[in-house]
Design a protein around this motif. Structure first.
Motif, mmCIF file in Angstrom:
data_model
loop_
_atom_site.group_PDB
_atom_site.id
_atom_site.type_symbol
_atom_site.label_atom_id
_atom_site.label_comp_id
_atom_site.label_asym_id
_atom_site.label_seq_id
_atom_site.Cartn_x
_atom_site.Cartn_y
_atom_site.Cartn_z
ATOM 1 N N GLU A 1 16.343 5.939 -6.496
ATOM 2 C CA GLU A 1 16.761 5.760 -7.882
ATOM 3 C C GLU A 1 17.369 7.009 -8.504
ATOM 4 N N GLN B 1 6.032 6.658 -3.449
ATOM 5 C CA GLN B 1 6.602 6.939 -4.765
ATOM 6 C C GLN B 1 7.827 7.843 -4.641
ATOM 7 N N ALA B 2 7.733 8.828 -3.743
ATOM 8 C CA ALA B 2 8.868 9.722 -3.515
ATOM 9 C C ALA B 2 10.053 8.942 -2.931
ATOM 10 N N GLN C 1 10.774 5.731 -3.471
ATOM 11 C CA GLN C 1 11.398 4.955 -4.546
ATOM 12 C C GLN C 1 12.254 5.853 -5.433
ATOM 13 N N ALA C 2 11.744 7.047 -5.729
ATOM 14 C CA ALA C 2 12.498 7.967 -6.583
ATOM 15 C C ALA C 2 13.749 8.471 -5.860
ATOM 16 N N TRP D 1 0.844 -1.204 0.000
ATOM 17 C CA TRP D 1 0.000 0.000 0.000
ATOM 18 C C TRP D 1 0.880 1.255 0.000
ATOM 19 N N LEU D 2 1.900 1.245 0.898
ATOM 20 C CA LEU D 2 2.758 2.428 1.032
ATOM 21 C C LEU D 2 3.439 2.763 -0.295
ATOM 22 N N ARG E 1 2.434 2.629 -3.143
ATOM 23 C CA ARG E 1 1.570 3.280 -4.117
ATOM 24 C C ARG E 1 1.110 4.664 -3.668
ATOM 25 N N THR E 2 1.497 5.062 -2.454
ATOM 26 C CA THR E 2 1.126 6.404 -2.008
ATOM 27 C C THR E 2 2.119 7.423 -2.558
ATOM 28 N N GLU E 3 1.788 8.692 -2.412
ATOM 29 C CA GLU E 3 2.689 9.775 -2.840
ATOM 30 C C GLU E 3 4.030 9.651 -2.136
ATOM 31 N N PHE E 4 3.974 9.377 -0.814
ATOM 32 C CA PHE E 4 5.214 9.261 -0.056
ATOM 33 C C PHE E 4 6.039 8.075 -0.541
#
Lengths: 266, 307
Positions: free
Chosen positions: B167, B160-161, B163-164, B152-153, B155-158
């Motif tokens: 990377e 995603q941030a 993961q980015a 779930w986490l 896929r949240t905005e946080f």
């Protein structure tokens, strides 16, 4: 409206290798204006970009964007006002994430990230509409990993990401330098479309003199951390690569920059 | 393998799967090699054990253990992101400091016995389950909850941030994310999961020991790379999370088999575990490279045949 006032930045101060990268640099950029910036290596172009983006703090001077003094804002805070496109098409996107995830990250530029869904359903329509005009078919590849796209496609995606939310200032840092001539001209026409459509205030660094003459509303040549020449639209229209190169050599003689270095530009 | 040994391995694989998820979060998602885990595992064990010994409900004791682990990880994140200390060194510093802290938490004792105390397994054992099977049941629920939460986490905005941040930190900074914050929270969450593992381990084996965490990072890495090697790397986040848990279980089964191995008069001791695991991790890390080299040499041979 962007105003850069008396901006100075030195590296290695107090050592023998001290370099005055920016020296009381002044520039005013009107809303919706695209300025091409050229200059030889060491003329201060890159330092100007990193001071504007917040990667470096200037020693003195001020950066005023839309009446707001952003000189000392940290990099991530400036993102609410400034978009950037880098030279390397790989550095503007996340390869392991999908096209829509990258766009969703850009769609939240400058906003705090919470625990809402990373991509809202209604955003996908918006993303498709933004990608369709590129004619690259990316609107059908929203769930593909960005690593599967070509360099040109990734740079086009980066430009869409940079303008998805209208920035007060768009910084293009040699954003076509890593592309072949055909892809570069396609990227440039996309850039101009986006700039005209959204009336974006834009600074574009380039090493390509022809590109600097052909595109944009004004051309600024930097040397020794200052504005050396500033050609408004009507003067820029009369420039040729040859006449520009002569001005360039003139500037080089005055500043003592070596001939071989300035020839790199041709 | 006996029934008892098999379920013992599943039990271990599940509970240490939580720890492996934490290691996955730092090592793979944040690209932050974090050795804090060797200290946060016994920290969770120590905090939970002290709570139980002072009369706190065993389930409630998981909360302070989780928070203590989060704090330990956040300190490593702070040392690295805010103070600019190299991530690996920052985590070693915290790990080393935690050794002293863990002894303090346990009242200057190297271990605490929980024999005779209630544990998280007590309710299940009252239904007649053996302690191994009770552990399998409880840890299975815990790991499903943890995977669901992390999926779930992600896929949240946080998420995603986060993961980015791992990377492309330059890109996500230019999009307005303060990566110092995402690193501190991400490493914190990772160590919270590891401390939770420590609390479960201490309660299920009835002992919190200051040396419980030795080699945690290597076991965590083994689980991550075994999972990735067997189930493929570049997939969606939920599948990658499940692969880590399966990696942890397969690792424990492989260890159980290795310990039963007899070659003449030679056999492995439980104390050989860290050596075996390190060799396993080296092998699993080399595996994709060897496969690539093999494919390249085959392509080369094909070209020569055509010519």
């Amino acid at each position: 409206m962007l105003e850069i006032r008396e901006l100075s930045k030195a590296f290695g101060r107090g050592t023998v290798s001290e370099v005055q990268a920016l020296s009381r640099f002044n520039l005013a950029v009107a809303d919706g204006e695209l300025i091409s910036i050229i200059g030889s290596n060491g003329s201060g172009k890159s330092t100007l970009m990193s001071c504007l983006a917040g990667a470096h703090l200037p020693d003195s001077g001020a950066i005023i964007l839309n009446q707001e003094d952003i000189t000392t804002w940290p990099e991530h805070k400036r993102a609410s006002l400034i978009s950037r496109v880098f030279q390397d098409p790989l550095s503007g996107t996340c390869a392991a994430m999908t096209v829509e995830e990258n766009l969703a990250l850009a769609h939240r530029r400058g906003r705090p990230r919470g625990f809402r869904r990373g991509i809202a359903r209604e955003e996908r329509e918006l993303f498709r509409a933004a990608l369709a005009p590129l004619g690259l078919g990316l609107e059908k590849r929203l769930t593909d990993q960005v690593g599967l796209l070509s360099g040109g496609q990734r740079q086009a995606l980066t430009l869409i990401m940079a303008t998805l939310i209208r920035p007060a200032l768009l910084l293009l840092d040699e954003h076509t330098a890593a592309q072949d001539p055909k892809t570069a001209s396609r990227t440039m026409s996309l850039t101009m479309d986006l700039v005209e459509k959204n009336r974006l205030t834009t600074l574009m660094i380039t090493h390509n003199l022809a590109q600097a003459i052909d595109y944009g509303h004004r051309l600024v040549m930097m040397g020794q951390g200052r504005v050396f020449w500033d050609f408004p639209a009507e003067e820029k229209a009369r420039l040729t690569v040859k006449s520009l190169l002569e001005r360039f050599l003139e500037a080089s003689r005055e500043t003592g920059v070596g001939l071989s270095d300035s020839l790199l530009l041709a | 393998m006996s029934f008892y040994a098999f379920f013992g391995a599943i039990n271990q694989g599940l509970v240490y799967g939580l720890m492996a998820l934490g290691v996955f979060l730092t090592f793979r998602v944040l690209d932050f090699p974090d050795l804090t885990v060797d200290g946060s595992l016994p920290l969770g064990a120590a905090v939970s054990a002290m709570c139980v010994l002072s009369g706190v409900d065993p389930y409630l004791s998981l909360i302070p253990a989780f928070l203590a682990g989060f704090l330990a990880g956040a300190i490593t994140g702070f040392l690295s992101a805010k103070l600019g200390i190299l991530h690996l060194l920052a985590s070693i510093l915290t790990m080393s400091a935690l050794y002293s802290i863990n002894l303090r938490v346990m009242g200057n004792r190297p271990n605490l016995s929980l024999i005779g105390q209630d544990s998280v397994l007590t309710p299940l054992r009252e239904w007649g389950l053996s302690s191994t099977l009770a552990g399998v049941a409880l840890f299975l629920v815990a790991i499903i909850l943890a995977v669901a939460f992390l999926a779930w986490l992600s896929r949240t905005e946080f998420g995603q941030a986060l993961q980015a941040t791992g990377e492309n930190p330059r890109m996500i900074t230019s999009l307005g994310v303060n990566i110092k914050v995402t690193i501190i929270l991400g490493v914190g969450l990772s160590n919270a999961l590891v401390a939770l593992t420590g609390a479960f381990v201490a309660q299920s084996q009835g002992l919190a020991d200051v040396s419980l965490g030795v080699g945690t990072i290597v076991v965590g890495l083994a689980s991550v790379v075994v999972g990735e090697t067997l189930f493929g790397g570049r997939r969606s986040m939920p599948i990658r999370l499940v692969a880590v848990v399966l990696g942890s279980i397969i690792y424990r089964l492989a260890v159980a088999l290795a310990l039963r191995l007899k070659i003449g008069s030679f056999s492995f001791n439980p104390s050989d575990l860290n050596l075996i695991t390190s060799i396993l991790v080296v092998g699993a890390l080399m595996f994709p490279r060897l496969r690539k080299a093999q494919a390249a040499s085959r392509a080369q041979a094909g070209k020569m045949n055509r010519a």
